[in-house]
Design a protein around this motif. Structure first.
Motif, mmCIF file in Angstrom:
data_model
loop_
_atom_site.group_PDB
_atom_site.id
_atom_site.type_symbol
_atom_site.label_atom_id
_atom_site.label_comp_id
_atom_site.label_asym_id
_atom_site.label_seq_id
_atom_site.Cartn_x
_atom_site.Cartn_y
_atom_site.Cartn_z
ATOM 1 N N LEU A 258 -15.947 -8.128 -2.558
ATOM 2 C CA LEU A 258 -16.268 -8.148 -3.985
ATOM 3 C C LEU A 258 -16.975 -9.441 -4.376
ATOM 4 C CD1 LEU A 258 -13.024 -6.584 -5.520
ATOM 5 C CD2 LEU A 258 -15.303 -5.560 -5.418
ATOM 6 N N ASP A 259 -16.510 -10.568 -3.872
ATOM 7 C CA ASP A 259 -17.148 -11.842 -4.191
ATOM 8 C C ASP A 259 -18.554 -11.917 -3.595
ATOM 9 O OD1 ASP A 259 -14.914 -12.571 -5.582
ATOM 10 O OD2 ASP A 259 -14.088 -13.871 -4.022
ATOM 11 N N PHE A 260 -18.752 -11.313 -2.429
ATOM 12 C CA PHE A 260 -20.083 -11.282 -1.816
ATOM 13 C C PHE A 260 -21.038 -10.456 -2.684
ATOM 14 C CE2 PHE A 260 -23.316 -9.755 1.151
ATOM 15 C CZ PHE A 260 -23.662 -10.927 1.815
ATOM 16 N N LEU A 261 -20.566 -9.335 -3.177
ATOM 17 C CA LEU A 261 -21.388 -8.525 -4.080
ATOM 18 C C LEU A 261 -21.762 -9.313 -5.327
ATOM 19 C CD1 LEU A 261 -19.487 -5.085 -3.987
ATOM 20 C CD2 LEU A 261 -21.641 -5.631 -2.860
ATOM 21 N N ASP A 262 -20.803 -10.038 -5.856
ATOM 22 C CA ASP A 262 -20.986 -10.759 -7.106
ATOM 23 C C ASP A 262 -21.887 -11.976 -6.947
ATOM 24 O OD1 ASP A 262 -20.529 -11.414 -9.837
ATOM 25 O OD2 ASP A 262 -18.965 -12.823 -9.251
ATOM 26 N N GLU A 263 -21.722 -12.725 -5.851
ATOM 27 C CA GLU A 263 -22.385 -14.016 -5.718
ATOM 28 C C GLU A 263 -23.655 -13.987 -4.871
ATOM 29 O OE1 GLU A 263 -19.662 -17.131 -4.617
ATOM 30 O OE2 GLU A 263 -18.003 -16.119 -5.628
ATOM 31 N N ILE A 264 -23.720 -13.127 -3.882
ATOM 32 C CA ILE A 264 -24.881 -13.105 -2.987
ATOM 33 C C ILE A 264 -25.820 -11.940 -3.308
ATOM 34 C CG2 ILE A 264 -25.654 -12.971 -0.593
ATOM 35 C CD1 ILE A 264 -24.297 -15.600 -1.293
ATOM 36 N N ILE A 265 -25.305 -10.726 -3.311
ATOM 37 C CA ILE A 265 -26.178 -9.573 -3.575
ATOM 38 C C ILE A 265 -26.573 -9.510 -5.049
ATOM 39 C CG2 ILE A 265 -26.370 -7.060 -3.491
ATOM 40 C CD1 ILE A 265 -24.591 -7.038 -1.064
ATOM 41 N N THR B 275 -37.525 -21.394 9.049
ATOM 42 C CA THR B 275 -38.452 -20.289 9.300
ATOM 43 C C THR B 275 -37.725 -18.976 9.487
ATOM 44 O OG1 THR B 275 -38.420 -20.731 11.673
ATOM 45 C CG2 THR B 275 -40.113 -21.839 10.368
ATOM 46 N N LEU B 276 -36.431 -19.017 9.782
ATOM 47 C CA LEU B 276 -35.669 -17.788 10.000
ATOM 48 C C LEU B 276 -34.734 -17.491 8.841
ATOM 49 C CD1 LEU B 276 -34.795 -18.321 13.759
ATOM 50 C CD2 LEU B 276 -36.459 -16.750 12.809
ATOM 51 N N PHE B 277 -34.726 -18.338 7.811
ATOM 52 C CA PHE B 277 -33.777 -18.171 6.716
ATOM 53 C C PHE B 277 -34.229 -17.070 5.774
ATOM 54 C CE2 PHE B 277 -30.562 -19.219 3.795
ATOM 55 C CZ PHE B 277 -31.097 -19.204 2.516
ATOM 56 N N PHE B 278 -33.326 -16.162 5.445
ATOM 57 C CA PHE B 278 -33.579 -15.135 4.452
ATOM 58 C C PHE B 278 -32.744 -15.470 3.231
ATOM 59 C CE2 PHE B 278 -35.525 -13.047 7.818
ATOM 60 C CZ PHE B 278 -36.216 -11.941 7.334
ATOM 61 N N PRO B 279 -33.334 -15.710 2.084
ATOM 62 C CA PRO B 279 -32.564 -16.111 0.903
ATOM 63 C C PRO B 279 -31.692 -14.977 0.425
ATOM 64 C CG PRO B 279 -34.834 -15.622 0.299
ATOM 65 C CD PRO B 279 -34.759 -15.565 1.811
ATOM 66 N N PRO B 280 -30.655 -15.292 -0.396
ATOM 67 C CA PRO B 280 -29.746 -14.249 -0.896
ATOM 68 C C PRO B 280 -30.458 -13.120 -1.610
ATOM 69 C CG PRO B 280 -28.866 -16.436 -1.320
ATOM 70 C CD PRO B 280 -30.250 -16.627 -0.759
ATOM 71 N N THR B 281 -31.525 -13.427 -2.357
ATOM 72 C CA THR B 281 -32.317 -12.372 -2.977
ATOM 73 C C THR B 281 -33.653 -12.335 -2.270
ATOM 74 O OG1 THR B 281 -31.253 -12.807 -5.076
ATOM 75 C CG2 THR B 281 -33.274 -11.497 -5.132
ATOM 76 N N PRO B 282 -33.808 -11.482 -1.245
ATOM 77 C CA PRO B 282 -34.979 -11.538 -0.369
ATOM 78 C C PRO B 282 -36.245 -11.071 -1.060
ATOM 79 C CG PRO B 282 -33.660 -9.641 0.158
ATOM 80 C CD PRO B 282 -32.890 -10.418 -0.871
ATOM 81 N N THR B 283 -37.333 -11.699 -0.685
ATOM 82 C CA THR B 283 -38.630 -11.214 -1.113
ATOM 83 C C THR B 283 -39.105 -10.165 -0.139
ATOM 84 O OG1 THR B 283 -39.677 -12.959 0.153
ATOM 85 C CG2 THR B 283 -39.226 -13.431 -2.168
ATOM 86 N N LEU B 284 -40.140 -9.487 -0.467
ATOM 87 C CA LEU B 284 -40.671 -8.446 0.395
ATOM 88 C C LEU B 284 -42.007 -8.920 0.949
ATOM 89 C CD1 LEU B 284 -39.891 -5.322 -1.770
ATOM 90 C CD2 LEU B 284 -38.604 -6.214 0.165
ATOM 91 N N PRO B 285 -42.043 -9.491 2.156
ATOM 92 C CA PRO B 285 -43.283 -10.017 2.697
ATOM 93 C C PRO B 285 -44.282 -8.900 2.980
ATOM 94 C CG PRO B 285 -41.585 -9.982 4.373
ATOM 95 C CD PRO B 285 -40.938 -9.577 3.087
ATOM 96 N N LEU B 286 -45.513 -9.124 2.575
ATOM 97 C CA LEU B 286 -46.567 -8.147 2.808
ATOM 98 C C LEU B 286 -47.585 -8.739 3.762
ATOM 99 C CD1 LEU B 286 -47.249 -6.852 -0.814
ATOM 100 C CD2 LEU B 286 -45.820 -5.820 0.941
ATOM 101 N N PHE C 219 -25.983 -11.427 7.036
ATOM 102 C CA PHE C 219 -27.341 -11.073 7.447
ATOM 103 C C PHE C 219 -27.973 -10.235 6.352
ATOM 104 C CE2 PHE C 219 -30.285 -8.064 9.415
ATOM 105 C CZ PHE C 219 -31.018 -8.848 10.286
ATOM 106 N N VAL C 220 -29.266 -10.420 6.150
ATOM 107 C CA VAL C 220 -29.969 -9.568 5.191
ATOM 108 C C VAL C 220 -31.322 -9.187 5.770
ATOM 109 C CG1 VAL C 220 -30.809 -11.623 3.944
ATOM 110 C CG2 VAL C 220 -30.903 -9.390 2.840
ATOM 111 N N HIS C 221 -31.636 -7.909 5.671
ATOM 112 C CA HIS C 221 -32.929 -7.379 6.106
ATOM 113 C C HIS C 221 -33.575 -6.723 4.896
ATOM 114 C CE1 HIS C 221 -36.077 -5.336 8.237
ATOM 115 N NE2 HIS C 221 -35.595 -5.627 9.434
ATOM 116 N N PRO C 222 -34.665 -7.317 4.369
ATOM 117 C CA PRO C 222 -35.296 -6.719 3.186
ATOM 118 C C PRO C 222 -35.814 -5.318 3.491
ATOM 119 C CG PRO C 222 -36.168 -8.919 3.643
ATOM 120 C CD PRO C 222 -35.372 -8.502 4.841
#
Length: 395
Positions: A181-188, A13-24, A102-105
């Protein structure tokens, strides 16, 4: 290059995926007929194509002016709770090590009446990189404000925060730059703006010089360090006076028993508070949460090894050699009361002179601000940062 692997968070319930959605939420939704919706979307697309930069500047600057971040501490309703940050963090396996991030959409791009204000997908995400001894939570006063317009990522560098602290690991600036650099390539997986403080700034500079395929869109440097440790600053008279003591300190730290005693004293809450008070201009920002942000990871197994390796290791590349190689837009924010990298020291003087040498670099000096401007006086940082971000090209 060894590819990283995302690790599932403990609580789905607290997991934010690497490519976050935008909850409305329901307040952002209203029924619109398909044909009417398509007509609006086409019109807005044409409008954005002709005036996107101006639109973004007006919206972002309005947010920065109207939000409560003008209060001395950044505004209590803009500060993320430290425990919330920890609970929402994700794990990523990099070169056999677990990295905490950490990711905050970005906030939903709909106004209350259903009108699209901005298309966040056109805006570069931000990656925040902390300095020595800090972690993701050091950005607690900035994440929500930045997420009003941008998807915000933050990372714990190897050896800090909740990332692994491998025993006997030889930490270098180059290792951290490759991690970024690897974080940019693989996660973001999108070109991003890198924003770093202290050694985190220098790691971002190194990453930008090594970046391929346009992974880095711009740089924001907050009191950039001259190296991983003070051995990099050889032409400052203060360092020259202290150099014999620094060399002796390095020698003592290589004795594990002595290093352990020193480290135990340094990481006591009272000692940490005194150190932080000496490097912050706004003393009110040195609160219990800040002390705990620094204290808790220092109790982890491997923290002592990281401390010894970083303080006694090679300083790494100098920003003086690296900055002329960067043609990306760069914003430099510098607290004028920084005792670690003082404005009148060689590194501070160099960065102050850059606008006259490099047209892609902007420099703003922040008065009565110390080594960590983003946490010391977040209001001043946001006032300079948000308009600058709005001027960046969207592609």
């Amino acid at each position: 290059m060894v590819k990283g692997t995302a690790i599932a968070a403990p609580s789905p319930t607290l997991f934010f995926p690497p490519t976050p959605t935008l909850p409305l939420s329901s307040r952002h939704l209203r029924p619109v007929s398909p044909s009417y919706s398509g007509t609006i979307r086409q019109a807005l697309h044409r409008f954005k194509a002709s005036s996107l930069h101006h639109q973004r500047f007006i919206i972002n600057y309005s947010l920065s002016s109207a939000s409560p971040i003008r209060s001395e501490g950044g505004g209590s309703n803009t500060v993320l709770d430290v425990n919330e940050i920890r609970q929402r963090c994700n794990k990523w396996r990099w070169k056999g090590h677990v990295i905490n991030y950490f990711v905050h959409p970005a906030s939903p791009p709909l106004h209350g009446d259903g009108i699209l204000l901005e298309d966040h997908s056109l805006q570069p995400p931000l990656l925040l990189v902390h300095g020595f001894g800090a972690s993701i939570a050091h950005w607690r006063r900035n994440i929500r404000v930045l997420a009003q317009s941008y998807t915000v990522y933050a990372i714990d560098l190897l050896g800090f925060g909740d990332s692994d602290k491998p025993a006997g690991f030889a930490y270098t600036m180059e290792v951290w730059a490759q991690l970024i650099l690897d974080f940019l390539d693989e996660i973001i997986q999108n070109p991003a703006v890198l924003m770093g403080n202290s050694v985190g700034s220098l790691a971002c500079v190194i990453a930008a010089t090594e970046s391929r395929h346009g992974l880095v869109r711009g740089l924001v440097l907050l009191n950039c360090a001259g190296g991983m440790n003070n051995k990099a600053i050889v032409d400052d008279w203060r360092i020259k006076l202290l150099l014999p003591l620094l060399l002796l300190f390095d020698l003592l730290l290589k004795q594990k028993g002595i290093a352990s005693t020193i480290f135990e004293r340094v990481k006591q809450r009272g000692s940490l508070r005194n150190i932080l008070l000496s490097v912050y201009g706004n003393k009110e920002s040195v609160d219990d949460d800040l002390v705990e942000i620094i204290k808790r990871p220092a109790d982890d197994e491997g923290a002592l090894d990281a401390f010894i390796s970083i303080v006694t290791g090679p300083p790494g590349p100098s920003p003086v050699q690296l900055m002329p190689r960067i043609s990306l837009p760069v914003l430099v924010l510098w607290g004028d009361q920084d005792p670690f990298t003082p404005l009148d020291g060689p590194v501070g003087k160099y960065f102050s002179s850059l606008p006259s040498r490099l047209p892609n670099v902007s420099v703003c000096v922040l008065e009565r601000v110390g080594h960590c401007p983003h946490d010391d006086r977040p209001d001043l940082v946001h006032q300079k940062l948000l308009p600058w971000l709005a001027t960046l090209p969207t592609s």
